[in-house]
Design a protein around this motif. Structure first.
Motif, PDB file in Angstrom:
ATOM      1  N   HIS A  47      40.745  59.360  54.133  1.00 22.70           N
ATOM      2  CA  HIS A  47      41.142  58.078  53.569  1.00 22.70           C
ATOM      3  C   HIS A  47      40.204  56.996  54.079  1.00 22.70           C
ATOM      4  CE1 HIS A  47      44.441  54.799  52.930  1.00 22.70           C
ATOM      5  NE2 HIS A  47      43.534  54.801  51.964  1.00 22.70           N
ATOM      6  N   ASP A  48      39.497  56.357  53.166  1.00 29.75           N
ATOM      7  CA  ASP A  48      38.713  55.150  53.446  1.00 29.75           C
ATOM      8  C   ASP A  48      39.642  53.983  53.123  1.00 29.75           C
ATOM      9  OD1 ASP A  48      36.910  53.105  53.705  1.00 29.75           O
ATOM     10  OD2 ASP A  48      35.429  53.903  52.302  1.00 29.75           O
ATOM     11  N   ASN A  49      40.346  53.511  54.140  1.00 37.39           N
ATOM     12  CA  ASN A  49      41.467  52.584  53.994  1.00 37.39           C
ATOM     13  C   ASN A  49      40.977  51.145  54.088  1.00 37.39           C
ATOM     14  OD1 ASN A  49      44.148  51.717  53.865  1.00 37.39           O
ATOM     15  ND2 ASN A  49      44.534  52.053  56.039  1.00 37.39           N
ATOM     16  N   GLY A  50      41.225  50.347  53.028  1.00 41.41           N
ATOM     17  CA  GLY A  50      40.632  49.020  52.981  1.00 41.41           C
ATOM     18  C   GLY A  50      39.130  49.151  52.845  1.00 41.41           C
ATOM     19  N   CYS A  51      38.721  49.922  51.863  1.00 45.72           N
ATOM     20  CA  CYS A  51      37.342  50.423  51.783  1.00 45.72           C
ATOM     21  C   CYS A  51      36.298  49.355  51.529  1.00 45.72           C
ATOM     22  CB  CYS A  51      37.241  51.499  50.703  1.00 45.72           C
ATOM     23  SG  CYS A  51      37.597  50.926  49.020  1.00 45.72           S
ATOM     24  N   GLY A  52      36.673  48.221  50.905  1.00 51.00           N
ATOM     25  CA  GLY A  52      35.660  47.239  50.559  1.00 51.00           C
ATOM     26  C   GLY A  52      34.579  47.855  49.702  1.00 51.00           C
ATOM     27  N   TYR A  53      33.328  47.655  50.093  1.00 54.18           N
ATOM     28  CA  TYR A  53      32.216  48.216  49.303  1.00 54.18           C
ATOM     29  C   TYR A  53      31.978  49.692  49.604  1.00 54.18           C
ATOM     30  CZ  TYR A  53      29.300  47.630  53.476  1.00 54.18           C
ATOM     31  OH  TYR A  53      28.784  47.699  54.742  1.00 54.18           O
ATOM     32  N   GLY A  54      32.798  50.278  50.512  1.00 54.37           N
ATOM     33  CA  GLY A  54      32.716  51.719  50.728  1.00 54.37           C
ATOM     34  C   GLY A  54      31.870  52.164  51.896  1.00 54.37           C
ATOM     35  N   ALA A  55      31.834  51.383  52.972  1.00 49.92           N
ATOM     36  CA  ALA A  55      30.993  51.745  54.117  1.00 49.92           C
ATOM     37  C   ALA A  55      31.359  53.111  54.680  1.00 49.92           C
ATOM     38  CB  ALA A  55      31.109  50.673  55.212  1.00 49.92           C
ATOM     39  N   VAL A  56      32.662  53.370  54.821  1.00 47.74           N
ATOM     40  CA  VAL A  56      33.090  54.657  55.375  1.00 47.74           C
ATOM     41  C   VAL A  56      32.750  55.792  54.410  1.00 47.74           C
ATOM     42  CG1 VAL A  56      35.115  56.053  55.951  1.00 47.74           C
ATOM     43  CG2 VAL A  56      34.885  53.738  56.867  1.00 47.74           C
ATOM     44  N   THR A  57      33.053  55.590  53.147  1.00 45.59           N
ATOM     45  CA  THR A  57      32.757  56.623  52.147  1.00 45.59           C
ATOM     46  C   THR A  57      31.276  56.966  52.138  1.00 45.59           C
ATOM     47  OG1 THR A  57      34.607  56.006  50.722  1.00 45.59           O
ATOM     48  CG2 THR A  57      32.749  57.118  49.670  1.00 45.59           C
ATOM     49  N   MET A  58      30.434  55.955  52.146  1.00 47.67           N
ATOM     50  CA  MET A  58      28.994  56.209  52.109  1.00 47.67           C
ATOM     51  C   MET A  58      28.504  56.854  53.400  1.00 47.67           C
ATOM     52  SD  MET A  58      27.437  53.052  49.853  1.00 47.67           S
ATOM     53  CE  MET A  58      28.477  51.709  50.391  1.00 47.67           C
ATOM     54  N   ALA A  59      29.130  56.500  54.534  1.00 48.62           N
ATOM     55  CA  ALA A  59      28.759  57.145  55.794  1.00 48.62           C
ATOM     56  C   ALA A  59      29.138  58.618  55.785  1.00 48.62           C
ATOM     57  CB  ALA A  59      29.430  56.426  56.963  1.00 48.62           C
ATOM     58  N   VAL A  60      30.324  58.924  55.267  1.00 52.25           N
ATOM     59  CA  VAL A  60      30.749  60.326  55.180  1.00 52.25           C
ATOM     60  C   VAL A  60      29.774  61.109  54.315  1.00 52.25           C
ATOM     61  CG1 VAL A  60      32.515  61.899  54.296  1.00 52.25           C
ATOM     62  CG2 VAL A  60      33.195  59.877  55.601  1.00 52.25           C
ATOM     63  N   MET A  61      29.410  60.568  53.171  1.00 51.33           N
ATOM     64  CA  MET A  61      28.511  61.284  52.283  1.00 51.33           C
ATOM     65  C   MET A  61      27.104  61.398  52.881  1.00 51.33           C
ATOM     66  SD  MET A  61      30.635  62.216  50.114  1.00 51.33           S
ATOM     67  CE  MET A  61      29.434  63.199  49.216  1.00 51.33           C
ATOM     68  N   ALA A  62      26.694  60.385  53.636  1.00 51.79           N
ATOM     69  CA  ALA A  62      25.373  60.435  54.279  1.00 51.79           C
ATOM     70  C   ALA A  62      25.335  61.471  55.398  1.00 51.79           C
ATOM     71  CB  ALA A  62      25.001  59.067  54.829  1.00 51.79           C
ATOM     72  N   SER A  63      26.515  61.817  55.937  1.00 53.26           N
ATOM     73  CA  SER A  63      26.574  62.805  57.020  1.00 53.26           C
ATOM     74  C   SER A  63      26.479  64.240  56.505  1.00 53.26           C
ATOM     75  CB  SER A  63      27.879  62.630  57.808  1.00 53.26           C
ATOM     76  OG  SER A  63      29.005  63.037  57.041  1.00 53.26           O
ATOM     77  N   LYS A  64      26.295  64.392  55.200  1.00 48.47           N
ATOM     78  CA  LYS A  64      26.164  65.703  54.558  1.00 48.47           C
ATOM     79  C   LYS A  64      27.367  66.603  54.859  1.00 48.47           C
ATOM     80  CE  LYS A  64      21.107  65.464  54.548  1.00 48.47           C
ATOM     81  NZ  LYS A  64      19.837  66.102  54.965  1.00 48.47           N
ATOM     82  N   PRO A  65      28.544  66.180  54.390  1.00 51.79           N
ATOM     83  CA  PRO A  65      29.765  66.930  54.696  1.00 51.79           C
ATOM     84  C   PRO A  65      29.801  68.256  53.932  1.00 51.79           C
ATOM     85  CG  PRO A  65      30.221  65.269  53.052  1.00 51.79           C
ATOM     86  CD  PRO A  65      28.800  65.044  53.490  1.00 51.79           C
ATOM     87  N   THR A  74      40.553  53.196  49.058  1.00 47.90           N
ATOM     88  CA  THR A  74      41.517  52.231  48.528  1.00 47.90           C
ATOM     89  C   THR A  74      41.262  50.850  49.098  1.00 47.90           C
ATOM     90  OG1 THR A  74      43.138  52.654  50.288  1.00 47.90           O
ATOM     91  CG2 THR A  74      43.277  54.035  48.323  1.00 47.90           C
ATOM     92  N   ASP A  75      41.572  49.844  48.297  1.00 52.49           N
ATOM     93  CA  ASP A  75      41.475  48.457  48.734  1.00 52.49           C
ATOM     94  C   ASP A  75      42.379  47.619  47.847  1.00 52.49           C
ATOM     95  OD1 ASP A  75      39.071  46.825  50.528  1.00 52.49           O
ATOM     96  OD2 ASP A  75      40.379  45.646  49.227  1.00 52.49           O
ATOM     97  N   ILE A  76      42.938  46.567  48.398  1.00 46.12           N
ATOM     98  CA  ILE A  76      43.823  45.704  47.627  1.00 46.12           C
ATOM     99  C   ILE A  76      43.047  44.796  46.682  1.00 46.12           C
ATOM    100  CG2 ILE A  76      43.887  43.788  49.280  1.00 46.12           C
ATOM    101  CD1 ILE A  76      46.921  43.589  48.720  1.00 46.12           C
ATOM    102  N   ASN A  77      41.758  44.584  46.983  1.00 50.41           N
ATOM    103  CA  ASN A  77      40.941  43.648  46.204  1.00 50.41           C
ATOM    104  C   ASN A  77      39.948  44.412  45.335  1.00 50.41           C
ATOM    105  OD1 ASN A  77      39.098  41.683  45.280  1.00 50.41           O
ATOM    106  ND2 ASN A  77      39.502  40.382  47.051  1.00 50.41           N
ATOM    107  N   PRO A  78      40.153  44.440  44.021  1.00 45.24           N
ATOM    108  CA  PRO A  78      39.238  45.192  43.154  1.00 45.24           C
ATOM    109  C   PRO A  78      37.819  44.645  43.157  1.00 45.24           C
ATOM    110  CG  PRO A  78      40.778  43.875  41.846  1.00 45.24           C
ATOM    111  CD  PRO A  78      41.256  43.822  43.259  1.00 45.24           C
ATOM    112  N   MET A  79      37.662  43.338  43.435  1.00 50.19           N
ATOM    113  CA  MET A  79      36.311  42.764  43.476  1.00 50.19           C
ATOM    114  C   MET A  79      35.497  43.397  44.594  1.00 50.19           C
ATOM    115  SD  MET A  79      35.122  38.797  44.100  1.00 50.19           S
ATOM    116  CE  MET A  79      35.557  38.825  45.849  1.00 50.19           C
ATOM    117  N   PHE A  80      36.136  43.642  45.736  1.00 53.49           N
ATOM    118  CA  PHE A  80      35.420  44.221  46.866  1.00 53.49           C
ATOM    119  C   PHE A  80      35.026  45.667  46.590  1.00 53.49           C
ATOM    120  CE2 PHE A  80      37.650  41.212  50.101  1.00 53.49           C
ATOM    121  CZ  PHE A  80      36.878  40.164  49.627  1.00 53.49           C
ATOM    122  N   MET A  81      35.792  46.349  45.726  1.00 52.41           N
ATOM    123  CA  MET A  81      35.519  47.750  45.432  1.00 52.41           C
ATOM    124  C   MET A  81      34.433  47.940  44.387  1.00 52.41           C
ATOM    125  SD  MET A  81      39.409  49.229  45.279  1.00 52.41           S
ATOM    126  CE  MET A  81      38.850  50.922  45.120  1.00 52.41           C
ATOM    127  N   ALA A  82      34.013  46.865  43.759  1.00 50.07           N
ATOM    128  CA  ALA A  82      33.088  46.985  42.630  1.00 50.07           C
ATOM    129  C   ALA A  82      31.787  47.674  43.033  1.00 50.07           C
ATOM    130  CB  ALA A  82      32.803  45.606  42.040  1.00 50.07           C
TER     131      ALA A  82
END
Length: 280
Positions: A47-65, A74-82
């Motif tokens: 779970h990338d919780n309060g993901c914003g622009y996706g820093a955690v998601t991109m870090a996970v993918m960069a770590s070659k999982p 997930t994030d409450i603000n759709p603008m931040f998720m864009a």
């Protein structure tokens, strides 16, 4: 209803500018954290919780999982998720689902995540105890929760000083600036209130350099536009004293903690990170 006043110098904010403001400091913190966490398996659900622009998601993918992992961002603000959604459009093979969701009221079932990372989000939450409870509820037994908050933000003092300089010593601090600080001690209390045992939590520090770009004044203008709106909204005074505020911040940064590498301005930031293991 009258349109709220906005200084003519203020930059209208969107998700792309949020990423520009934050640079890659959150990404680097997340990448460093992943080295300390239990290794991901092919069945890991994250779970990338309060993901914003996706820093955690991109870090996970960069770590070659390993193949087979799944990420819920997930994030409450759709603008931040864009920005994250645009990134996913370019990487259609990434195993990521995005959804607008309040970190204080997650709708996921119990015991679903192996890893839940909430980085630099708690300072802006309406109910931090509820958010810490939701992390605990949605983690699988034996799963790991992460809450990261900033311990040191060298640029923050310069913005606070500009606030007082242009608005007076008695003016209440701009809400976003006052909310940005969220200390380790607050995390400790909130997690206790949410049912976490101190024995299940370890605190570590992580440091990274924030890239402010080659144009320092632009970054400062972004920061002032996004973080410095005073209590009650912008006033004509803020437009009249805009340049004074920006110049004050730029000067203080240059005289203080700033360093320049290959034309890029950088400031070191330090995070306090709680690593929480849900009992099995």
């Amino acid at each position: 209803m009258a349109t709220p006043f906005v200084p003519k110098q203020a930059i209208p904010f969107d998700g792309a500018l949020l990423q520009e403001l934050q640079g890659n400091v959150s990404d680097n913190i997340a990448l460093d954290l992943l080295k300390d966490l239990p290794a991901l398996s092919s069945s890991s659900v994250i779970h990338d919780n309060g993901c914003g622009y996706g820093a955690v998601t991109m870090a996970v993918m960069a770590s070659k999982p390993p193949k087979g992992i799944h990420i819920h961002a997930t994030d409450i603000n759709p603008m931040f998720m864009a920005q994250l959604q645009a990134k996913l459009a370019e990487n259609t093979d990434w195993p990521v689902e995005t959804e607008n969701m309040d970190a204080c009221a997650l709708t996921f079932p119990d015991n679903i995540f192996d890893l839940s990372m909430t980085t630099f989000v708690f300072s802006g939450l309406e109910d931090d105890v509820a958010a810490a409870s939701q992390i605990r509820r949605t983690l699988k037994p034996g799963g790991t929760g992460v809450i990261a908050v900033w311990k040191e933000m060298a640029w923050h003092t310069a913005l606070e000083n500009a606030h007082h300089k242009t608005r007076g010593a008695d003016e209440p601090m701009a809400p976003f600036l006052s909310k940005t600080w969220y200390k380790k001690e607050k995390v400790q209390q909130v997690t206790r209130d949410a049912g976490w045992a101190d024995a299940d939590i370890e605190f570590v520090e992580k440091a990274a350099w924030l890239d402010l770009g080659e144009d320092l004044k632009r970054w400062v203008t972004l920061a002032w536009s996004f973080l410095a709106m005073p209590v009650g909204g912008w006033k004509q005074r803020d437009e009249d004293k805009w340049d004074e505020a920006i110049d004050s911040i730029v000067q203080e940064l240059r005289q203080g903690p700033l360093k320049v590498e290959d034309g890029v301005h950088k400031i070191r930031m330090i995070a306090d990170v709680s690593l929480m293991k849900k009992p099995e």
